[in-house]
Design a protein around this motif. Structure first.
Motif, PDB file in Angstrom:
ATOM      1  N   PHE A  87     -16.008   6.233  34.921  1.00 34.47           N
ATOM      2  CA  PHE A  87     -16.437   6.192  33.522  1.00 34.47           C
ATOM      3  C   PHE A  87     -17.571   5.225  33.251  1.00 34.47           C
ATOM      4  N   GLY A  88     -18.329   4.926  34.291  1.00 36.74           N
ATOM      5  CA  GLY A  88     -19.595   4.220  34.054  1.00 36.74           C
ATOM      6  C   GLY A  88     -19.453   2.727  33.929  1.00 36.74           C
ATOM      7  N   GLY A  89     -18.390   2.190  34.455  1.00 35.38           N
ATOM      8  CA  GLY A  89     -18.326   0.742  34.576  1.00 35.38           C
ATOM      9  C   GLY A  89     -17.879   0.040  33.318  1.00 35.38           C
ATOM     10  N   ALA A  90     -17.684  -1.239  33.487  1.00 35.46           N
ATOM     11  CA  ALA A  90     -17.246  -2.070  32.367  1.00 35.46           C
ATOM     12  C   ALA A  90     -18.312  -2.017  31.281  1.00 35.46           C
ATOM     13  N   GLN A  91     -17.849  -2.174  30.071  1.00 35.07           N
ATOM     14  CA  GLN A  91     -18.782  -2.189  28.958  1.00 35.07           C
ATOM     15  C   GLN A  91     -19.819  -3.291  29.199  1.00 35.07           C
ATOM     16  N   THR A  92     -21.061  -2.968  29.014  1.00 41.08           N
ATOM     17  CA  THR A  92     -22.096  -3.959  29.273  1.00 41.08           C
ATOM     18  C   THR A  92     -22.106  -4.977  28.147  1.00 41.08           C
ATOM     19  N   ARG A  93     -21.911  -6.225  28.557  1.00 44.01           N
ATOM     20  CA  ARG A  93     -21.978  -7.298  27.580  1.00 44.01           C
ATOM     21  C   ARG A  93     -23.329  -7.964  27.718  1.00 44.01           C
ATOM     22  N   GLY A  94     -23.733  -8.674  26.680  1.00 42.17           N
ATOM     23  CA  GLY A  94     -24.977  -9.425  26.770  1.00 42.17           C
ATOM     24  C   GLY A  94     -24.747 -10.650  27.624  1.00 42.17           C
ATOM     25  N   PRO A  95     -25.772 -11.443  27.839  1.00 45.77           N
ATOM     26  CA  PRO A  95     -25.574 -12.673  28.603  1.00 45.77           C
ATOM     27  C   PRO A  95     -24.597 -13.585  27.875  1.00 45.77           C
ATOM     28  N   ASP A 150     -34.837 -13.912  36.794  1.00 46.83           N
ATOM     29  CA  ASP A 150     -35.621 -12.834  37.393  1.00 46.83           C
ATOM     30  C   ASP A 150     -34.735 -11.697  37.877  1.00 46.83           C
ATOM     31  N   VAL A 151     -33.556 -12.077  38.308  1.00 49.96           N
ATOM     32  CA  VAL A 151     -32.702 -11.081  38.946  1.00 49.96           C
ATOM     33  C   VAL A 151     -32.151 -10.088  37.929  1.00 49.96           C
ATOM     34  N   CYS A 152     -31.645 -10.595  36.819  1.00 41.52           N
ATOM     35  CA  CYS A 152     -31.030  -9.695  35.830  1.00 41.52           C
ATOM     36  C   CYS A 152     -31.932  -9.487  34.627  1.00 41.52           C
ATOM     37  N   ARG A 153     -33.091 -10.102  34.630  1.00 36.77           N
ATOM     38  CA  ARG A 153     -34.065 -10.008  33.528  1.00 36.77           C
ATOM     39  C   ARG A 153     -33.434 -10.432  32.196  1.00 36.77           C
ATOM     40  N   GLY A 154     -32.587 -11.450  32.277  1.00 38.56           N
ATOM     41  CA  GLY A 154     -32.055 -12.025  31.047  1.00 38.56           C
ATOM     42  C   GLY A 154     -30.828 -11.353  30.486  1.00 38.56           C
ATOM     43  N   THR A 155     -30.391 -10.284  31.123  1.00 41.89           N
ATOM     44  CA  THR A 155     -29.229  -9.591  30.555  1.00 41.89           C
ATOM     45  C   THR A 155     -27.914 -10.242  30.967  1.00 41.89           C
ATOM     46  N   GLY A 156     -27.955 -11.017  32.038  1.00 44.62           N
ATOM     47  CA  GLY A 156     -26.723 -11.646  32.513  1.00 44.62           C
ATOM     48  C   GLY A 156     -25.858 -10.737  33.356  1.00 44.62           C
ATOM     49  N   THR A 157     -26.234  -9.470  33.444  1.00 45.80           N
ATOM     50  CA  THR A 157     -25.443  -8.539  34.260  1.00 45.80           C
ATOM     51  C   THR A 157     -26.340  -7.800  35.227  1.00 45.80           C
ATOM     52  N   SER A 172     -21.493  -2.445  36.608  1.00 42.46           N
ATOM     53  CA  SER A 172     -22.184  -3.670  36.203  1.00 42.46           C
ATOM     54  C   SER A 172     -21.285  -4.869  36.452  1.00 42.46           C
ATOM     55  N   GLN A 173     -21.940  -5.964  36.872  1.00 40.86           N
ATOM     56  CA  GLN A 173     -21.226  -7.191  37.201  1.00 40.86           C
ATOM     57  C   GLN A 173     -22.030  -8.358  36.674  1.00 40.86           C
ATOM     58  N   GLY A 180     -24.404 -15.217  34.890  1.00 41.88           N
ATOM     59  CA  GLY A 180     -24.161 -14.416  33.692  1.00 41.88           C
ATOM     60  C   GLY A 180     -24.813 -14.959  32.437  1.00 41.88           C
ATOM     61  N   PHE A 181     -25.535 -16.083  32.566  1.00 38.39           N
ATOM     62  CA  PHE A 181     -26.142 -16.688  31.370  1.00 38.39           C
ATOM     63  C   PHE A 181     -27.438 -15.976  30.974  1.00 38.39           C
ATOM     64  N   GLY A 182     -28.051 -15.261  31.921  1.00 36.74           N
ATOM     65  CA  GLY A 182     -29.310 -14.586  31.621  1.00 36.74           C
ATOM     66  C   GLY A 182     -30.506 -15.508  31.742  1.00 36.74           C
TER      67      GLY A 182
END
Ligand SMILES: [Zn+2]
Ligand SMILES: [Zn+2]
Length: 358
Positions: A87-95, A150-157, A172-173, A180-182
């Motif tokens: 089902f497309g992974g855990a709900q994407t949370r912000g950083p 740079d790795v997550c481009r600020g999304t934290g995931t 998503s992890q 996870g801070f972004g």
């Protein structure tokens, strides 16, 4: 344990595709987000486990031959992963925010009985983390700012494409690089080493309320440790210890003390003046006073937390004279002859009599 095929509602010769479809259908009905009933969650686990086994060719063969579940229960793949795959992974949370609530702090305060009776302003000296004044909790050197990860481009995931037998799915992890801070701190504030807080000693003025008791714990909201990255402060707890007084002790809202009364005052009556927390107070000793008699002075006790004051209880203790000169001894002998009928005897037990202190 129920049969895995029955649980999924498929026949023993079901194809991989049929098994997949059956699981997908059941999982949609039973997923905890959709169906929070405890029975549904139990079934969801059973269905997921059945699918784990039957979707793996080796595990299915072993199961068909009556062997143990190849996954040994819920091990292996893990149930969240399976679901995420579908089902497309855990709900994407912000950083997540870097700022965390700080810890609570605890100190002890020693009070005198006097301070307890009337309440007192006190200055507490506390060592806690406080906001870093240099960076104001931003953690970065003044003039610089956080660096977008740079790795997550600020999304934290981190989104990962996973190829599975069900096709490409995205999971998503939390980003490991920025935790996870972004954002990452590339140029940390020198004074706090990028913590946004520093340890410091400070003075805190508080009003100790009248009536607090030994062993009480007072709570001062927001006076504990400042959190990481200038996060909100924890609370400060103050453990109250009350020092023992030389003469007065406390019994609830009342104070009590013992007054040594010379024998002649106990016999003939007299007046005593004692120093109390309210200044000098006169005590009337009735003629014939006995050890254990209590003189109650209203309203000179401890200030109650809800207002008003307890009483002061003065317990009389008749003193037997020990240093007698020849003349005094002679007078007691004369008295003894006159009161020949008096002899020591057992006294009836008096419940509740106030005994000696300590
Ligand atoms: Zn700083
Ligand atoms: Zn990152």
């Amino acid at each position: 344990m129920a049969d895995h095929y029955e649980i999924l509602g498929v026949s023993r010769d079901a194809s991989d595709d049929q098994i997949k479809k059956a699981y997908r259908k059941l999982a949609r009905e039973l997923h905890p987000d959709v169906n929070p009933a405890p029975e549904a969650q139990e079934r969801f686990k059973a269905v997921t486990h059945a699918y784990e086994v039957l979707s793996d060719p080796d595990a299915r063969r072993s199961y068909d031959m009556g062997g143990q579940d190849a996954f040994g229960g819920m091990g292996g793949f893990g149930f969240g992963d399976i679901f995420d795959t579908f089902f497309g992974g855990a709900q994407t949370r912000g950083p997540r925010s870097m700022a965390e609530r700080g810890q609570d702090a605890l100190i002890r305060i020693d009070l005198t009985l006097d301070e307890v009776i009337f309440g007192a302003p006190k200055t507490l000296q506390i060592d806690t983390a406080i906001l870093c004044e240099t960076c104001k909790g931003s953690c970065t050197r003044p003039g610089t700012s956080m660096h977008t990860c740079d790795v997550c481009r600020g999304t934290g995931t981190i989104q990962r494409q996973v190829r599975s037998l069900l096709g490409n799915v995205v999971t998503s992890q939390p980003c490991g690089t920025c935790r996870g801070f972004g954002q990452t701190i590339t140029d940390p504030c020198v004074d706090c080493r990028g913590q946004g807080r520093v340890r410091a000693r400070r003075n805190l003025d508080v009003n100790i309320p009248a009536g607090v008791e030994d062993g009480m714990r007072l709570q001062l909201a927001g006076q504990g440790e400042v959190g990481f990255a200038g996060g909100p402060s924890g609370d400060l707890y103050v453990d109250v210890a009350v020092r023992q007084h030389e003469f007065f002790s406390r019994d609830g809202d009342d104070l009590q003390c013992i007054l040594d009364v010379p024998l002649h005052d106990a016999v003939l009556g007299g007046v005593a003046e004692i120093d109390t927390f309210d200044g000098k107070v006169q005590i009337d000793i009735d003629a014939g006073a006995q050890s254990g008699d209590v003189v109650n002075i209203r309203g000179k006790g401890v200030t109650k937390m809800r207002g008003g004051r307890g009483d002061l209880r003065v317990v009389l203790q008749v003193e037997t004279p020990t240093k007698l000169d020849a003349k005094q001894k002679e007078l007691f002998r004369t008295l003894a002859k006159l009161r020949k009928s008096d002899a020591p005897k057992l006294a009836k037990h008096k419940p509740g009599i106030f005994g000696k202190r300590r």
